[in-house]
Motif scaffolding. Structure first.
Motif, mmCIF file in Angstrom:
data_model
loop_
_atom_site.group_PDB
_atom_site.id
_atom_site.type_symbol
_atom_site.label_atom_id
_atom_site.label_comp_id
_atom_site.label_asym_id
_atom_site.label_seq_id
_atom_site.Cartn_x
_atom_site.Cartn_y
_atom_site.Cartn_z
ATOM 1 N N UNK A 127 4.178 9.454 -5.275
ATOM 2 C CA UNK A 127 4.815 9.609 -3.959
ATOM 3 C C UNK A 127 6.152 8.861 -3.950
ATOM 4 N N UNK A 128 7.178 9.555 -3.494
ATOM 5 C CA UNK A 128 8.508 8.933 -3.441
ATOM 6 C C UNK A 128 8.706 8.252 -2.088
ATOM 7 N N UNK A 129 8.678 6.924 -2.116
ATOM 8 C CA UNK A 129 8.979 6.177 -0.895
ATOM 9 C C UNK A 129 10.477 6.275 -0.631
ATOM 10 N N UNK B 61 0.856 -1.176 0.000
ATOM 11 C CA UNK B 61 0.000 0.000 0.000
ATOM 12 C C UNK B 61 0.901 1.238 0.000
ATOM 13 N N UNK B 62 0.656 2.112 -0.953
ATOM 14 C CA UNK B 62 1.456 3.336 -1.035
ATOM 15 C C UNK B 62 1.240 4.166 0.223
ATOM 16 N N UNK B 63 2.319 4.667 0.790
ATOM 17 C CA UNK B 63 2.144 5.468 2.000
ATOM 18 C C UNK B 63 1.727 6.896 1.668
ATOM 19 N N UNK B 64 1.630 7.197 0.377
ATOM 20 C CA UNK B 64 1.125 8.508 -0.018
ATOM 21 C C UNK B 64 -0.375 8.471 -0.266
ATOM 22 N N UNK B 65 -0.814 7.640 -1.231
ATOM 23 C CA UNK B 65 -2.234 7.639 -1.620
ATOM 24 C C UNK B 65 -2.954 6.381 -1.175
ATOM 25 N N UNK B 66 -2.241 5.464 -0.545
ATOM 26 C CA UNK B 66 -2.806 4.209 -0.041
ATOM 27 C C UNK B 66 -3.301 3.279 -1.138
#
Lengths: 317, 367
Positions: free
Chosen positions: B52-54, B27-32
């Motif tokens: 989003x840059x992890x 799950x992206x920590x920016x947009x989920x």
């Protein structure tokens, strides 16, 4: 207000004062009793101050009444003439700059100034400079090189100010720039940590050929309170953090971070400001006297090497 | 409040639903958004949905910036020691041993030589997963050595910062690393060799206030927290909410603190362009500036890396990252391949002062 561990000495002092007043009033000779009490006071003070915990040392370094940078400048140098402004954003009262005479030599002076009372503390932002202050310092480094004026810096700050404007104006950038610019100086640079050497905000003015520290001053990567809040999750653990950080003058000498300790009068600089100021004057004069004979290239190289060597690690064979 | 939202965004919690234990989906920590793990890796740990840059593992970063097979490691000959006998709730030596074992490296930086788009360079890449990327004597020494050796070998230096700042467990000695790294950069300056600093999420404290902002050019990745004092410290000091986007790359760009904000997919090409340009001045040695610069327009088209149709191919703007290779690299660093954030803090905001990362490594949620 005495520091908590100064109470016994404070009481003894009060007794001596009372006894003197009584002797004068009643025309009785109590001089031998008074001398005895004074001896006791001195040995109690000496004992107390040689056995202070690191946290108590932090309290001494921050003690109200401890001489501030401007107090030192009154006597360490002659004819201090303040120069204001960073030529871009303003003038930062937390970081005082100017020119003066040290003996026969003209010098550039940089000093972090805490307040001597609440009003001045607010004006000086408790000695926490904004980027503007460090930009002023950068200007002074240029001046020093151009006119071959040695640099004297007096360090006393909880740290560079952490605020919105400070971040917007590049606090990190100007501190890095100061470290770099000061390391490149082609004139002698002497720094004295007179109270609190708070992290990067202190280092920005302490990339010197000689770094001296007053006996009860501290120099640390982080304040004990912040360290405790992060590592113990409890700011009340500041005394433990102070122990762990090894931030006293002796610790720093052992770590090779400072070159020499300037002894303070018994009981700390706040008990005898004039004595502390004179000790700093002599130490600074001696260092400049030695460094003035060193060629410019050598000064810069020596300073670079001083900092290049910093640190402890294990090396693989 | 805005601040809390950032931390929520940056600190995904571990999912309870472990239906696919291998973490095939993340799950992206920016947009989920749910992303196929391999896709995220192939997309350089940038969310294909929201860009989003992890945080990126060091090995993947090195692979991304080095031409294939050209990286030669220099770091790893110096190891940290507990000079102060530092103990807080746990001895520093024990924390060190644990993270060394887990990360299979001695300290928080990897340095070496590489070719970047055919240009020989030196690289220094910090590991935020190693005690919050904090700079103690070893990180300082490795940075100093890579600068000096780069100067000796006439290589430009590129550093990729990710750090909570100075390592407080090493006391004033860690503070001194700020000066040490700074003076070591003189070796490059004296030979007029380019030094380009890349700031990634997060770059704070003593690293920001030393070598990381002293590049001839300073470039940041999108959305990175970059600061001297962390948001929490500032908030405690001023007792006000902080403005939206405060201390993020784009904010700092608008304040004039950065040369540019460059998406990860375009980073390698941009670095190559800049290094070539800096060496193509009137004094440039013949050949140095001879290679044609990569057209900037191409980078712009890649800027919205996550945009529709960007695909998930392994070639992007001259950056070649093989998904399997990156996955292997992830496994090699012992992170577990679902650990896409390189080790973040435990969500209690403690990276403000440089000590996140070690407490617990929160991971992008396996779904």
């Amino acid at each position: 207000m005495p520091l908590p561990f100064e109470k016994p000495m404070d009481e003894l002092e009060a007794r001596i004062r009372d006894m003197r007043a009584y002797a004068e009033d009643q025309h009785v000779d109590l001089s031998s009793e008074i001398v005895a009490l004074e001896r006791r006071l001195e040995s109690l003070t000496r004992d107390t101050f040689t056995n202070l915990s690191r946290w108590q040392r932090v309290q001494v370094a921050r003690a109200p009444g401890r001489p501030t940078a401007l107090d030192y400048l009154g006597s360490v140098v002659e004819g201090f003439t303040e120069l204001h402004g960073d030529r871009a954003l303003g003038d930062d009262p937390a970081l005082v700059a100017g020119v003066a005479k040290l003996g026969e030599i003209g010098v550039v002076v940089l000093a972090q100034q805490k307040g001597r009372d609440t009003k001045e503390n607010i004006h000086r932002n408790f000695g926490m400079a904004h980027p503007s202050g460090y930009r002023k310092a950068l200007r002074m480094f240029d001046l020093a090189d151009k006119f071959k004026l040695p640099v004297l810096s007096l360090v006393d700050t909880p740290g560079a100010y952490p605020g919105i404007a400070a971040e917007e104006q590049g606090q990190a950038w100007v501190i890095a720039a100061c470290i770099q610019r000061m390391s490149r100086l082609r004139v002698p640079a002497v720094s004295v940590i007179i109270g609190e050497g708070g992290s990067g905000g202190a280092l920005a003015l302490a990339v010197a050929n000689r770094v001296l520290i007053l006996e009860h001053a501290i120099y640390s990567v982080i304040s004990p309170e912040s360290c405790a809040a992060i590592r113990w999750r409890d700011a009340a653990e500041a005394p433990s953090a102070a122990e762990a950080l090894k931030l006293t003058a002796e610790d720093l000498l052992e770590q090779g971070v400072v070159d020499a300790i300037v002894e303070e009068p018994v009981g700390g600089a706040h008990k005898d400001p004039a004595g502390a100021i004179e000790a700093v004057r002599q130490a600074v004069e001696a260092e400049i006297e030695e460094l003035r004979r060193v060629p410019s290239d050598e000064l810069a190289r020596e300073r670079r090497e001083r900092f290049r060597r910093m640190g402890r690690f294990l090396e693989a064979n | 409040m805005a601040l809390e939202r950032w931390f929520r965004r940056k600190r995904p919690t571990r999912g309870d639903d472990d239906a696919s234990p291998k973490g095939l989906w993340l799950k992206c920590s920016g947009c989920h958004a749910q992303i196929y793990r391999k896709d995220l890796i192939a997309n350089l740990f940038v969310c294909p949905e929201c860009a989003h840059h992890e945080r990126m593992p060091v090995e993947a970063r090195v692979a991304m910036l080095s031409d294939e097979g050209t990286f030669e490691r220099w770091s790893g000959r110096v190891a940290p020691t507990d000079a102060l006998g530092f103990v807080d709730t746990e001895p520093y030596v024990e924390r060190l041993e644990a993270v060394q074992k887990k990360s299979e490296r001695l300290d928080a930086v990897v340095t070496g030589a590489a070719e970047l788009d055919g240009v020989p360079v030196a690289l220094a890449v910090m590991d935020f997963g190693f005690l919050g990327g904090s700079m103690g004597s070893v990180v300082g020494e490795e940075i100093a050595r890579v600068a000096e050796r780069a100067a000796d070998e006439a290589r430009p230096l590129i550093s990729v910062a990710a750090s909570g700042g100075a390592r407080m467990q090493e006391g004033a000695l860690s503070l001194m690393q700020m000066a040490k790294t700074t003076v070591a950069l003189e070796a490059l300056a004296q030979r007029r060799l380019p030094y380009i600093s890349v700031l990634t999420d997060p770059t704070t404290g003593g690293v920001t206030a030393s070598f990381a902002t002293l590049g001839d050019m300073v470039i940041a990745e999108p959305g990175a927290l970059i600061c001297f004092a962390g948001p929490r410290v500032i908030q405690q000091t001023i007792k006000q909410d902080l403005p939206e986007g405060f201390q993020r790359s784009e904010f700092l760009l608008s304040k004039g603190m950065l040369d540019d904000v460059v998406p990860r997919a375009a980073l390698k090409a941009r670095l190559a362009t800049l290094v070539r340009l800096l060496r193509a001045g009137l004094d440039g040695e013949p050949g140095d500036g001879a290679a044609p610069p990569v057209p900037l327009a191409r980078e712009v088209s890649l800027a919205g890396a996550g945009g529709a149709g960007s695909g998930l191919g392994s070639v992007r703007g001259g950056v070649r990252v093989d998904a399997d290779e990156a996955a292997r690299a992830l496994d090699a660093i012992g992170a577990g391949a679902d650990d896409v954030d390189g080790g973040q803090g435990s969500g209690d905001e403690r990276d403000d002062d440089g000590n996140v990362g070690e407490e617990s490594r929160s991971r992008a949620t396996s779904v």
